[in-house]
Design an enzyme around this catalytic site. Structure first.
Site, PDB file in Angstrom:
ATOM      1  N   GLY A   1      -4.613   8.389   5.423  1.00 24.26           N
ATOM      2  CA  GLY A   1      -3.660   9.363   5.952  1.00 24.26           C
ATOM      3  C   GLY A   1      -2.522   9.612   4.983  1.00 24.26           C
ATOM      4  O   GLY A   1      -2.066  10.748   4.811  1.00 24.26           O
TER       5      GLY A   1
ATOM      6  N   ARG B   1       2.913   5.861  -3.459  1.00 22.24           N
ATOM      7  CA  ARG B   1       4.076   6.622  -3.924  1.00 22.24           C
ATOM      8  C   ARG B   1       4.275   6.504  -5.429  1.00 22.24           C
ATOM      9  O   ARG B   1       4.559   7.499  -6.085  1.00 22.24           O
ATOM     10  CB  ARG B   1       5.332   6.174  -3.163  1.00 22.24           C
ATOM     11  CG  ARG B   1       5.335   6.689  -1.709  1.00 22.24           C
ATOM     12  CD  ARG B   1       6.273   5.891  -0.858  1.00 22.24           C
ATOM     13  NE  ARG B   1       6.448   6.405   0.493  1.00 22.24           N
ATOM     14  CZ  ARG B   1       5.594   6.219   1.494  1.00 22.24           C
ATOM     15  NH1 ARG B   1       4.468   5.559   1.295  1.00 22.24           N
ATOM     16  NH2 ARG B   1       5.849   6.707   2.701  1.00 22.24           N
TER      17      ARG B   1
ATOM     18  N   LYS C   1      -3.915   6.313  14.694  1.00 25.15           N
ATOM     19  CA  LYS C   1      -4.068   5.615  13.410  1.00 25.15           C
ATOM     20  C   LYS C   1      -5.554   5.624  13.022  1.00 25.15           C
ATOM     21  O   LYS C   1      -6.320   6.417  13.552  1.00 25.15           O
ATOM     22  CB  LYS C   1      -3.516   4.194  13.512  1.00 25.15           C
ATOM     23  CG  LYS C   1      -2.009   4.150  13.735  1.00 25.15           C
ATOM     24  CD  LYS C   1      -1.260   4.675  12.519  1.00 25.15           C
ATOM     25  CE  LYS C   1       0.236   4.654  12.731  1.00 25.15           C
ATOM     26  NZ  LYS C   1       0.943   5.320  11.624  1.00 25.15           N
TER      27      LYS C   1
ATOM     28  N   ASP D   1       2.167  -1.005  11.800  1.00 21.82           N
ATOM     29  CA  ASP D   1       0.827  -1.427  11.388  1.00 21.82           C
ATOM     30  C   ASP D   1       0.523  -2.871  11.768  1.00 21.82           C
ATOM     31  O   ASP D   1      -0.621  -3.321  11.651  1.00 21.82           O
ATOM     32  CB  ASP D   1       0.653  -1.229   9.874  1.00 21.82           C
ATOM     33  CG  ASP D   1       0.671   0.238   9.490  1.00 21.82           C
ATOM     34  OD1 ASP D   1       0.335   1.091  10.347  1.00 21.82           O
ATOM     35  OD2 ASP D   1       1.035   0.550   8.341  1.00 21.82           O
TER      36      ASP D   1
ATOM     37  N   ARG E   1      -5.615   2.316  18.161  1.00 18.34           N
ATOM     38  CA  ARG E   1      -5.407   0.862  18.060  1.00 18.34           C
ATOM     39  C   ARG E   1      -5.076   0.211  19.396  1.00 18.34           C
ATOM     40  O   ARG E   1      -5.276  -0.990  19.555  1.00 18.34           O
ATOM     41  CB  ARG E   1      -4.348   0.552  16.991  1.00 18.34           C
ATOM     42  CG  ARG E   1      -4.910   0.783  15.599  1.00 18.34           C
ATOM     43  CD  ARG E   1      -3.943   0.464  14.487  1.00 18.34           C
ATOM     44  NE  ARG E   1      -4.631   0.536  13.199  1.00 18.34           N
ATOM     45  CZ  ARG E   1      -4.029   0.659  12.017  1.00 18.34           C
ATOM     46  NH1 ARG E   1      -2.713   0.722  11.962  1.00 18.34           N
ATOM     47  NH2 ARG E   1      -4.734   0.710  10.911  1.00 18.34           N
TER      48      ARG E   1
ATOM     49  N   LYS F   1       0.831  -1.208   0.000  1.00 20.37           N
ATOM     50  CA  LYS F   1       0.000   0.000   0.000  1.00 20.37           C
ATOM     51  C   LYS F   1       0.867   1.260   0.000  1.00 20.37           C
ATOM     52  O   LYS F   1       0.620   2.196  -0.757  1.00 20.37           O
ATOM     53  CB  LYS F   1      -0.921  -0.038   1.234  1.00 20.37           C
ATOM     54  CG  LYS F   1      -1.872   1.123   1.359  1.00 20.37           C
ATOM     55  CD  LYS F   1      -3.066   0.750   2.213  1.00 20.37           C
ATOM     56  CE  LYS F   1      -2.825   0.868   3.716  1.00 20.37           C
ATOM     57  NZ  LYS F   1      -2.714   2.263   4.171  1.00 20.37           N
ATOM     58  N   SER F   2       1.894   1.285   0.828  1.00 14.73           N
ATOM     59  CA  SER F   2       2.756   2.475   0.903  1.00 14.73           C
ATOM     60  C   SER F   2       3.424   2.745  -0.445  1.00 14.73           C
ATOM     61  O   SER F   2       3.478   3.880  -0.917  1.00 14.73           O
ATOM     62  CB  SER F   2       3.845   2.279   1.956  1.00 14.73           C
ATOM     63  OG  SER F   2       3.272   2.211   3.229  1.00 14.73           O
TER      64      SER F   2
ATOM     65  N   ARG G   1      -7.200  -2.964   9.939  1.00 17.47           N
ATOM     66  CA  ARG G   1      -6.224  -3.855  10.577  1.00 17.47           C
ATOM     67  C   ARG G   1      -6.785  -4.500  11.846  1.00 17.47           C
ATOM     68  O   ARG G   1      -6.378  -5.598  12.227  1.00 17.47           O
ATOM     69  CB  ARG G   1      -4.917  -3.123  10.856  1.00 17.47           C
ATOM     70  CG  ARG G   1      -4.321  -2.535   9.571  1.00 17.47           C
ATOM     71  CD  ARG G   1      -2.838  -2.541   9.494  1.00 17.47           C
ATOM     72  NE  ARG G   1      -2.411  -1.713   8.368  1.00 17.47           N
ATOM     73  CZ  ARG G   1      -2.209  -2.160   7.127  1.00 17.47           C
ATOM     74  NH1 ARG G   1      -2.380  -3.439   6.842  1.00 17.47           N
ATOM     75  NH2 ARG G   1      -1.849  -1.336   6.157  1.00 17.47           N
TER      76      ARG G   1
HETATM   77  C1  S3P Z   1       2.724   4.911   5.980  1.00 13.38           C
HETATM   78  C2  S3P Z   1       3.363   5.263   7.135  1.00 13.38           C
HETATM   79  C3  S3P Z   1       2.883   4.893   8.475  1.00 13.38           C
HETATM   80  C4  S3P Z   1       1.892   3.747   8.414  1.00 13.38           C
HETATM   81  C5  S3P Z   1       0.861   3.948   7.353  1.00 13.38           C
HETATM   82  C6  S3P Z   1       1.514   4.091   5.985  1.00 13.38           C
HETATM   83  C7  S3P Z   1       3.288   5.379   4.706  1.00 13.38           C
HETATM   84  O1  S3P Z   1       2.248   6.005   9.056  1.00 13.38           O
HETATM   85  O2  S3P Z   1       1.267   3.560   9.650  1.00 13.38           O
HETATM   86  O3  S3P Z   1      -0.045   2.853   7.312  1.00 13.38           O
HETATM   87  O4  S3P Z   1       2.865   4.899   3.634  1.00 13.38           O
HETATM   88  O5  S3P Z   1       4.167   6.248   4.733  1.00 13.38           O
HETATM   89  P1  S3P Z   1       3.069   7.239   9.686  1.00 13.38           P
HETATM   90  O6  S3P Z   1       3.913   7.806   8.628  1.00 13.38           O
HETATM   91  O7  S3P Z   1       2.044   8.231  10.130  1.00 13.38           O
HETATM   92  O8  S3P Z   1       3.835   6.670  10.823  1.00 13.38           O
END
Ligand code: S3P
Length: 424
Positions: free
Chosen positions: A91, A24, A337, A310, A341, A19-20, A383
């Site tokens: 987020g 990007r 989050k 996570d 959590r 996902k991250s 999650r």
């Molecule tokens: C993420 C960073 C993390 C993670 C989120 C995805 C990202 O959050 O918990 O699920 O893709 O950069 P934080 O950057 O707020 O720690």
């Protein structure tokens, strides 16, 4: 949805694209010149949210069978959206877009769902303001927020929280700035932005104590296959340990060391894990095979937390199956989050008859403890839903989890795979 216990959990699986990384590559593809072609992009709602926001900013994104094609518009080629950009539950989408939109030449508004509207956005606002970003938050902290695009200046900034979302927002804004931007402080979090920007042709100086990016650098379109998401894989690794007979093999999995904390902790707890690295750059990818066994409790160090942030809800559930004390501290980020959590995990575990001691920054669980099936809530958090669906595999009786649709945020096929691999 209801879940029963299982005797065995076995098989091979490929998990959805990380996902991250998916967020990007969509963003960087849009910021690049030329086409970017991606395979394996996450089909979860969060990533679709990023794609929709980029489309509303004038980016063409097309989807033919397995390939997603983005027509890059360049760093400043985005168009003013005709209405507010809805970041849904994501987020990452909101925070990274703040960095991108602060440096455009139009005004935009970002909104989110109820959960996202409760999460702190001032952590991105404050450094962007130093860069000359003009962002107005609701009650000085939250979405909805309005961004008036400005010329940005490069800064030096020490990150007060280990957040990859904040770090990435600032690196993106740094690309739009007039000079270089240097980040220090808590920079040790997932480093996909630092790894992928160079793949798009950008120079990023990434050292142990600081990261520097020069403004105005152009990105060029790439072809990329997104590796499997370790945060999704974590549920199957855990499932293999919850049942009597567990053995799972996961291929094409992202093995970036900033994301393998859960695997490391599982190994310390006594699970047998084998790893085979297949690709090294721009991201490490390989295969992981786990064989479950008796687990023992484990202490997670605060400096380890970012590498499994996570996965902590799953670890908490797993701790009830382990012998001895499991303690996680330094994880206060869990409170902001998709849900709180720490509270969500404690509420559900107590409903299942387990004992857990909570702290502002973590929890302590003494195992083993018997979990009893009952009615739980996901609290709208993907999650939490998945962690307790896996926990139910070893609980007595039937477990019902309300608001299970939340899994679509990151793992739409989760329940299908859970059913396919479990039996007995
Ligand atoms: C993420 C960073 C993390 C993670 C989120 C995805 C990202 O959050 O918990 O699920 O893709 O950069 P934080 O950057 O707020 O720690």
């Amino acid at each position: 949805r209801t879940f029963q216990s299982a005797d065995s959990f076995k098989g091979s699986v490929e998990v959805p694209g990380d996902k991250s990384i998916s967020h990007r590559v969509l963003l960087f593809g849009a910021m690049a010149q030329g086409k970017t072609k991606i395979t394996g992009l996450s089909k979860g709602e969060d990533v679709q949210t990023t794609a929709r926001c980029l489309q509303a900013l004038g980016v063409s994104i097309t989807n033919t069978s397995e390939v997603v094609t983005i027509e890059g518009v360049g760093l400043k080629g985005f168009k003013a959206p005709s209405g507010p950009l809805d970041c849904g539950n994501s987020g990452s989408t909101m925070r990274m877009l703040m960095g991108l939109l602060a440096g455009q030449s139009f005004t935009s508004t970002l909104t989110g769902d109820e959960s996202l509207s409760r999460r702190p956005m001032d952590r991105v606002w404050a450094p962007l303001r130093q860069m000359n970003g003009q962002i107005t938050l609701t009650n000085e902290r939250f979405a909805p927020l309005t961004i008036e695009g400005k010329k940005l200046r490069g800064i030096q900034y020490s990150l007060p929280v280990a957040s990859a979302q904040v770090k990435s927002a600032l690196l993106i804004a740094g690309l739009l700035a007039d000079a270089s931007t240097r980040l220090t402080g808590k920079i040790k979090s997932r480093d996909h932005t630092e790894k992928l920007l160079p793949y798009f042709g950008v120079v990023v100086q990434d050292d142990e104590y600081d990261i520097t990016i020069g403004g105005g650098q152009k990105l060029r379109g790439v072809t990329y296959e997104v590796p499997g998401d370790p945060s999704s894989a974590a549920f199957w690794l855990a499932a293999a340990c919850v049942v009597q007979e567990g053995a799972v093999s996961i291929s094409k999995l992202l093995l970036n060391p900033t994301r393998t904390g859960f695997q490391n902790v599982l190994a310390r707890m006594g699970a047998k894990i084998e790893e085979e690295i297949v690709i090294e750059t721009p991201e490490r990818v390989g295969k992981v095979v786990i064989t479950g066994g008796k687990l023992k409790g484990v202490k997670v160090k605060p400096e380890e937390v970012a590498s499994l942030i996570d996965e902590v809800p799953m670890l908490a559930v797993l701790a009830t199956y382990a012998t001895g004390v499991t303690e996680v501290r330094g994880a206060e980020e869990l409170r902001v989050k998709e849900s709180d959590r720490i509270e969500a995990v404690a509420t559900n575990l107590r409903k299942m008859g387990a004992e857990i001691e909570t702290f502002p920054d973590g929890f302590k669980i003494k195992g083993p403890q018997k979990l009893t099936g009952t009615i739980l809530d996901s609290f709208g958090d993907h999650r939490i839903a998945m962690a307790f669906a896996v926990g139910a595999l070893g609980a007595s009786g039937q477990t019902t989890i309300k608001n299970c649709d939340a899994v679509n945020i990151s793992y739409p096929e989760f329940f299908e795979t859970l059913k396919r691999l479990s039996s007995g």
